[in-house]
Design a protein around this motif. Sequence first.
Motif, PDB file in Angstrom:
ATOM      1  N   GLY A 167      -5.599   1.655   4.474  1.00  0.00           N
ATOM      2  CA  GLY A 167      -4.709   0.365   4.539  1.00  0.00           C
ATOM      3  C   GLY A 167      -3.381   0.536   3.622  1.00  0.00           C
TER       4      GLY A 167
ATOM      5  N   VAL B  96     -14.022  -3.681   8.153  1.00  0.00           N
ATOM      6  CA  VAL B  96     -14.008  -3.582   9.601  1.00  0.00           C
ATOM      7  C   VAL B  96     -13.863  -2.023   9.890  1.00  0.00           C
ATOM      8  CG1 VAL B  96     -12.876  -3.734  11.738  1.00  0.00           C
ATOM      9  CG2 VAL B  96     -13.211  -5.515  10.254  1.00  0.00           C
ATOM     10  N   PHE B  97     -12.989  -1.153   9.188  1.00  0.00           N
ATOM     11  CA  PHE B  97     -12.641   0.359   9.254  1.00  0.00           C
ATOM     12  C   PHE B  97     -14.010   1.001   8.951  1.00  0.00           C
ATOM     13  CE2 PHE B  97      -7.938  -0.409   8.886  1.00  0.00           C
ATOM     14  CZ  PHE B  97      -7.472  -0.160  10.202  1.00  0.00           C
TER      15      PHE B  97
ATOM     16  N   SER C  22     -10.752  -3.463   5.262  1.00  0.00           N
ATOM     17  CA  SER C  22     -11.183  -2.157   5.124  1.00  0.00           C
ATOM     18  C   SER C  22     -12.816  -2.268   5.563  1.00  0.00           C
ATOM     19  CB  SER C  22     -11.081  -1.787   3.570  1.00  0.00           C
ATOM     20  OG  SER C  22     -11.819  -2.434   2.947  1.00  0.00           O
TER      21      SER C  22
ATOM     22  N   SER D 159      -3.224  -4.713   8.886  1.00  0.00           N
ATOM     23  CA  SER D 159      -3.761  -6.075   9.163  1.00  0.00           C
ATOM     24  C   SER D 159      -5.302  -5.883   9.309  1.00  0.00           C
ATOM     25  CB  SER D 159      -3.130  -6.626  10.222  1.00  0.00           C
ATOM     26  OG  SER D 159      -3.090  -5.780  11.494  1.00  0.00           O
ATOM     27  N   VAL D 160      -5.801  -4.940   9.620  1.00  0.00           N
ATOM     28  CA  VAL D 160      -7.142  -4.882   9.571  1.00  0.00           C
ATOM     29  C   VAL D 160      -7.698  -4.503   8.360  1.00  0.00           C
ATOM     30  CG1 VAL D 160      -9.165  -3.796  10.889  1.00  0.00           C
ATOM     31  CG2 VAL D 160      -7.180  -4.059  12.287  1.00  0.00           C
TER      32      VAL D 160
ATOM     33  N   LEU E  19      -1.402  -2.242  12.624  1.00  0.00           N
ATOM     34  CA  LEU E  19      -2.918  -2.178  12.749  1.00  0.00           C
ATOM     35  C   LEU E  19      -3.674  -1.977  11.303  1.00  0.00           C
ATOM     36  CD1 LEU E  19      -4.127  -2.793  15.535  1.00  0.00           C
ATOM     37  CD2 LEU E  19      -4.939  -0.337  15.544  1.00  0.00           C
TER      38      LEU E  19
END
Lengths: 569, 311
Positions: B187, B145-146, B143, B140-141, B137
């Motif tokens: 990440g 978005v986080f 930063s 792939s997501v 997770l």
Amino acid sequence: MKDAQTAQSRSTNRVAARQLLWMGVGAVGAFVALLFVLGWLAGKTGGGQVAGDGIDVKAGSITISYPFEPPQLDGTRATDLSSSFVLGHVMEGLLRQDDHGAIAPGVAESWQIEPTHAIFHLRTDALWSDGKPVTAQDFVFGWRKVVDPATASEYAFIMYPVKNAEAISKGELQPETLGVRAVDDRTVQVEFQQPIAYFDKLATFKTYYPIRQDFYESRAGRYGADAADLLYNGPFTLARWVHGAQVRFEKNPRYWNRDTIRMNAVDIPYITTDSAAVMNLYKDNKVAMVGASLGLDPEQLKEVLVQRWPIERFNEGAIFFMEFNHRDGRVTHNLHFRKAIQLAFDPGELVNQVIKLPGYLPGQSLFPEWLRGAEGLFRQEYPAMPPKVDIAAARAELALARKELGLESFPPISLLSDDRPLTVRITEYLQARFKEELGLEVRIDRQIFKQRLAKMTSGEFDIVTAGWSPDFDDPMTFGDLFASWNLNNRGRYAGAALDRQVRIAMGSLDPKTRMDAFGKVQSILIDEAVIVPMYERGQVFVRNPQLQGVVRRVVGTDPDFTHAYLGPN
Amino acid sequence: MLRYILKRLLHGLITVWFIATATFIAMHAVPGDPLSGEKAMTPEIRRNLEAKYGLDKPVVEQYRIFLVNMAQGDFGISYTQQNREVNDILREGFPVSATLGILAIVFAALGGVLLGALTATYRNRLPDVVIMFLVILGISVPSFVFAALGQLALVKINAWTGFTLFPVAGWGTVMHMVVPSLVLGLGTMAYLTRLMRSSMLEVTNTDYVRTARSKGLPPARIFLKHQLRNAILPVVTVLGPAIAAITTGGFVVELVFAIPGLGRYFVQAVQQLDYTVIMGTTVFYGAFLVLMVIIVDIVYGLIDPRVRLKA
């Protein structure tokens, strides 16, 4: 043997896990320690501000966010909105705008404007933030700086109504020959290059602010670079300016009209263009307004409606339009082709179906709805009469254009635009509409800001989406845009009839004559389909109901917190 | 050793010069210039500005002036912030970005090594499965978005507790730094965890670990001296580029959390074609990156006795 090995590995695992646990505890400790060391260092290097709540009744202050910080605060070179916003709170010119946008006394307590000259009488209690009086010489010094070629002021043109300003800017005359004179400490006399109908409005503008010579020279080229590099004479002072991080206004105890200022401080500790972040801050009660500078986007508007916060609308004053390329050899040079586009385009559908944000108005004229005319609003005195949407007539015009141009079919039309999300939606809508209704192939040429400008200036387009926002509160700020000599007329429209009307408006002081001329300019733009107005930009924003007296302005300081106050919840 | 370092620094200098020259050429090849704006300038105003910034000179001459000034550490004044020097912008912006970057990298390195070792120890058991799921997770997501999720979570937590421990945005106190640095480091931490796990598993099956075990060394000593120390080497290798990526790539996190770092100036300068700021930030970041890689290589030699630094 196998059992022994498993047992051994299990014991290793247990030991390893225990060690890792301790290391984890150590790691967290190290991280926290590092955090505090860096925090302490940051405090030493000028950070360390603690932002308060959006509304602080006890302190008489508010906290807001703003998308940009001013690039610098030397009024002679300021061009952008954030500079206007900050300077408007901390500086004052000869005149100022009152809460309803009318002209009010500033440093000057009385004034007379004649066709050839103007006299301003300065008040005795106008002081700089170091206690010295604001004098006529401060205006003379500041204005000479603006037109001095060495300053290289982008807004020097706004001083061209003052005698010799243009010649000085070209390097033909010395700055000392500028038509402004300190008769004595408290009298400023201005000579005009030619009669001007709106000099009182210009006298409120940031380029016309005073600068004190001794202070300016003591800053050695850094005037306006930091909070300490500026002297203030406005309702507030700049108490703090941490670049990229914080701007803070505090009430100026030396301001002559200090009794009318009710806010002790306006703090801006959040400088970000991320509207989602500002929305989060508003929800956390850390800012008093959201969307007040960039407007809410459709997603945020949905959320605001769910939360049932009262929304406010504001017409920003800018007009956006399709500008045709009038250069020879372009199909858009042909009047019938332009008419076809004009007749096929529906600004109402664009605003209601595509933009879908309250506050936006369908574009009908180059002159926006808010502009003042001779007595009332310009557009009520001179209603715009754009033709009704008529697809059959549009197709007939297109057929005429094809015949006149001797074309079998039209080549693809290049539609130049920028890459903002709203423009992307609009251009895609236009592409689909013109294909469907007129059978025209439209190619969208999407460019980043600077590239679009370069292509616009060199004429590499058929149609470009463009806009104009006003510099001052007079129809002239829009009226001369498509005069053949105007450098912003990037489609190169040249019409003798339009030029004549602009000259009439420039040469006259009579409001009725001037407005008649602008009324004719408006009709010519529609009849000749010089441009096709699309929309007037508006915005919706949310304000904490306790914060009152905030003034929104189309030109000048916006939003204006000068007379803001905190009311009951 | 000293000769090696000097040689690397010389190569680094050439690299930075190359970066500067390539950027200078690319920047001038882009249509438009720093002075163009929505509102056109009269020719005399434009001339005055061009004279002020030396844009009236031929490009080759501009390049020469730029090189001479750069050698003296002077990048000139910004086009958009007309009375500030580029060095002022670097001096104020970089400490903020560096603070954020250091915290993020420390978080990523510590977390990555520990979680990697943990998952290797508990291979194919519950902690391993859960952590490795989160790692996928984290890799792939992106930063931003986080960043958005982290901020939204803060709003919810603050509203729920009625108390602000970690501010939603802004900069200046220790509490402002925590969440943005965790978001920025996430990440990289995920990536390092995966790297550490595979490296750890590889080391566990080596001859020297088996030998140590058969010698009857205490498990604690085997784990610490033989497994961890050797497994950590690949992690150190990627740390150099990771530091550079984190410190220079904080733009989105800086934007979301309204942090006055250098990333914002870097991106804005490119959009506005602010020539002096583009050159200043690029050369500065380039030099920083090169320096980080050199430092990591030296540290590598210290950690791993098999690596000998020769000129």
